[in-house]
Write a protein that holds these residues in place. Structure first.
Motif, PDB file in Angstrom:
ATOM      1  N   MET A   1      80.928 -17.959  84.994  1.00 18.82           N
ATOM      2  CA  MET A   1      81.403 -16.577  85.066  1.00 18.82           C
ATOM      3  C   MET A   1      82.718 -16.444  85.838  1.00 18.82           C
ATOM      4  SD  MET A   1      79.431 -15.074  83.301  1.00 18.82           S
ATOM      5  CE  MET A   1      77.990 -14.166  82.931  1.00 18.82           C
ATOM      6  N   LYS A   2      83.049 -17.468  86.608  1.00 18.91           N
ATOM      7  CA  LYS A   2      84.250 -17.448  87.453  1.00 18.91           C
ATOM      8  C   LYS A   2      84.194 -16.314  88.472  1.00 18.91           C
ATOM      9  CE  LYS A   2      86.168 -20.807  85.157  1.00 18.91           C
ATOM     10  NZ  LYS A   2      85.848 -22.130  85.576  1.00 18.91           N
ATOM     11  N   ALA A   3      82.968 -15.916  88.837  1.00 16.33           N
ATOM     12  CA  ALA A   3      82.781 -14.867  89.840  1.00 16.33           C
ATOM     13  C   ALA A   3      81.356 -14.976  90.378  1.00 16.33           C
ATOM     14  CB  ALA A   3      82.993 -13.496  89.218  1.00 16.33           C
ATOM     15  N   ILE A   4      81.139 -14.317  91.495  1.00 13.99           N
ATOM     16  CA  ILE A   4      79.802 -14.331  92.088  1.00 13.99           C
ATOM     17  C   ILE A   4      79.469 -12.912  92.553  1.00 13.99           C
ATOM     18  CG2 ILE A   4      80.666 -15.030  94.355  1.00 13.99           C
ATOM     19  CD1 ILE A   4      78.017 -16.657  94.651  1.00 13.99           C
ATOM     20  N   THR A   5      78.273 -12.475  92.240  1.00 13.40           N
ATOM     21  CA  THR A   5      77.841 -11.129  92.617  1.00 13.40           C
ATOM     22  C   THR A   5      77.263 -11.147  94.028  1.00 13.40           C
ATOM     23  OG1 THR A   5      75.600 -11.397  91.793  1.00 13.40           O
ATOM     24  CG2 THR A   5      77.272 -10.625  90.206  1.00 13.40           C
ATOM     25  N   PRO A   6      77.241 -10.002  94.678  1.00 12.96           N
ATOM     26  CA  PRO A   6      76.621  -9.935  96.012  1.00 12.96           C
ATOM     27  C   PRO A   6      75.149 -10.377  95.996  1.00 12.96           C
ATOM     28  CG  PRO A   6      77.936  -7.981  95.628  1.00 12.96           C
ATOM     29  CD  PRO A   6      77.894  -8.752  94.334  1.00 12.96           C
ATOM     30  N   SER A   7      74.428 -10.083  94.936  1.00  9.39           N
ATOM     31  CA  SER A   7      73.017 -10.501  94.864  1.00  9.39           C
ATOM     32  C   SER A   7      72.905 -12.019  94.751  1.00  9.39           C
ATOM     33  CB  SER A   7      72.295  -9.817  93.700  1.00  9.39           C
ATOM     34  OG  SER A   7      72.850 -10.219  92.470  1.00  9.39           O
ATOM     35  N   ASP A   8      73.855 -12.638  94.031  1.00 10.16           N
ATOM     36  CA  ASP A   8      73.866 -14.102  93.945  1.00 10.16           C
ATOM     37  C   ASP A   8      74.159 -14.739  95.300  1.00 10.16           C
ATOM     38  OD1 ASP A   8      73.253 -14.135  91.254  1.00 10.16           O
ATOM     39  OD2 ASP A   8      75.346 -14.315  90.598  1.00 10.16           O
ATOM     40  N   VAL A   9      75.085 -14.138  96.043  1.00  6.80           N
ATOM     41  CA  VAL A   9      75.413 -14.638  97.382  1.00  6.80           C
ATOM     42  C   VAL A   9      74.196 -14.505  98.294  1.00  6.80           C
ATOM     43  CG1 VAL A   9      76.836 -14.241  99.443  1.00  6.80           C
ATOM     44  CG2 VAL A   9      77.881 -14.176  97.180  1.00  6.80           C
TER      45      VAL A   9
ATOM     46  N   TYR B   1      71.018 -14.403  97.380  1.00  6.06           N
ATOM     47  CA  TYR B   1      70.027 -15.388  96.943  1.00  6.06           C
ATOM     48  C   TYR B   1      70.389 -16.771  97.464  1.00  6.06           C
ATOM     49  CZ  TYR B   1      67.310 -18.410  93.898  1.00  6.06           C
ATOM     50  OH  TYR B   1      66.475 -19.386  93.426  1.00  6.06           O
ATOM     51  N   PHE B   2      71.643 -17.138  97.339  1.00  4.32           N
ATOM     52  CA  PHE B   2      72.131 -18.426  97.805  1.00  4.32           C
ATOM     53  C   PHE B   2      71.891 -18.577  99.308  1.00  4.32           C
ATOM     54  CE2 PHE B   2      75.619 -21.183  99.313  1.00  4.32           C
ATOM     55  CZ  PHE B   2      75.391 -22.293  98.530  1.00  4.32           C
ATOM     56  N   ASN B   3      72.193 -17.554 100.078  1.00  5.06           N
ATOM     57  CA  ASN B   3      72.001 -17.589 101.537  1.00  5.06           C
ATOM     58  C   ASN B   3      70.524 -17.708 101.904  1.00  5.06           C
ATOM     59  OD1 ASN B   3      74.690 -17.543 102.299  1.00  5.06           O
ATOM     60  ND2 ASN B   3      74.804 -15.306 102.239  1.00  5.06           N
ATOM     61  N   ARG B   4      69.648 -17.032 101.159  1.00  2.00           N
ATOM     62  CA  ARG B   4      68.214 -17.154 101.425  1.00  2.00           C
ATOM     63  C   ARG B   4      67.743 -18.584 101.187  1.00  2.00           C
ATOM     64  NH1 ARG B   4      67.795 -12.490  98.332  1.00  2.00           N
ATOM     65  NH2 ARG B   4      66.632 -13.605  96.735  1.00  2.00           N
TER      66      ARG B   4
ATOM     67  N   LEU C   1      72.701 -21.750  90.245  1.00  2.00           N
ATOM     68  CA  LEU C   1      73.601 -20.705  90.715  1.00  2.00           C
ATOM     69  C   LEU C   1      75.062 -21.172  90.630  1.00  2.00           C
ATOM     70  CD1 LEU C   1      74.060 -17.931  92.017  1.00  2.00           C
ATOM     71  CD2 LEU C   1      73.802 -19.056  94.234  1.00  2.00           C
ATOM     72  N   ALA C   2      75.309 -22.407  91.033  1.00  2.00           N
ATOM     73  CA  ALA C   2      76.669 -22.942  90.975  1.00  2.00           C
ATOM     74  C   ALA C   2      77.173 -22.986  89.530  1.00  2.00           C
ATOM     75  CB  ALA C   2      76.709 -24.336  91.598  1.00  2.00           C
ATOM     76  N   ARG C   3      76.317 -23.407  88.593  1.00  2.00           N
ATOM     77  CA  ARG C   3      76.709 -23.422  87.178  1.00  2.00           C
ATOM     78  C   ARG C   3      77.030 -22.014  86.687  1.00  2.00           C
ATOM     79  NH1 ARG C   3      72.004 -25.868  85.164  1.00  2.00           N
ATOM     80  NH2 ARG C   3      71.912 -27.423  86.751  1.00  2.00           N
ATOM     81  N   HIS C   4      76.195 -21.064  87.100  1.00  2.39           N
ATOM     82  CA  HIS C   4      76.406 -19.669  86.696  1.00  2.39           C
ATOM     83  C   HIS C   4      77.740 -19.151  87.237  1.00  2.39           C
ATOM     84  CE1 HIS C   4      75.505 -15.467  85.861  1.00  2.39           C
ATOM     85  NE2 HIS C   4      75.766 -15.189  87.139  1.00  2.39           N
TER      86      HIS C   4
END
Length: 116
Positions: free
Chosen positions: A78-86, A88-91, A71-74
Motif C-alpha cells: 500500500m506504500k502507507a500505514i494506517t494508525p490502526s496498523d501502527v 496493532y504492530f506496537n501491541r 503487516l510489513a507486506r501490507h
C-alpha cells in the motif's frame, strides 16, 4: 555403566508421606526428589515446565513474527500505514517484550539452580 546401589534411610512415617505427596504433585519419583535435592539439581517436573514454556514461547513468537511480516507486506504493497496498523504492530512488539522478560526471568532461575 556404573551399577546402581540401594541406600536405606530412616525417617518418620509422616515425613515420608509428605515427601510422597510432593512427588505426586510434581509427578516425579521419590528417588528423583532426593537425588536432585541433595545434588541441588533441577527437578524433572521443573525441567518439563521449562521445556513446555520454551516450546509455547517459540510458537507464540512464530505467530507474532508471521503477523508482523504480514503487516510489513501490507504496508509495502500500500506504500502507507494506517494508525490502526501502527497500533496493532506496537501491541505485537509489546507482547514480545513481555514474553522476553518472562523468559529471561525463568532462564535466570534455571541458571541459578544449575550453577549450585
Amino acid at each position: 555403566m556404573e551399577k546402581e546401589v540401594r541406600i536405606y534411610i530412616r525417617i518418620q512415617k509422616s515425613r515420608k508421606e509428605n515427601w510422597k505427596k510432593i512427588c505426586s504433585e510434581k509427578q516425579i519419583s521419590l528417588s528423583s526428589l532426593i537425588i536432585h535435592s541433595v545434588e541441588k539439581r533441577i527437578l524433572d517436573d521443573e525441567r518439563r515446565k521449562v521445556l513446555n514454556f520454551i516450546e509455547e514461547q517459540d510458537n507464540i513468537f512464530v505467530r507474532i513474527e508471521t503477523n508482523i511480516n504480514q503487516l510489513a507486506r501490507h504496508v509495502n504493497t500500500m506504500k502507507a500505514i494506517t494508525p490502526s496498523d501502527v497500533d496493532y504492530f506496537n501491541r505485537q512488539l509489546n507482547h514480545i517484550i513481555e514474553l522476553k522478560k518472562e523468559q529471561n526471568s525463568i532462564f535466570k532461575k534455571i541458571y541459578s539452580m544449575i550453577g549450585k
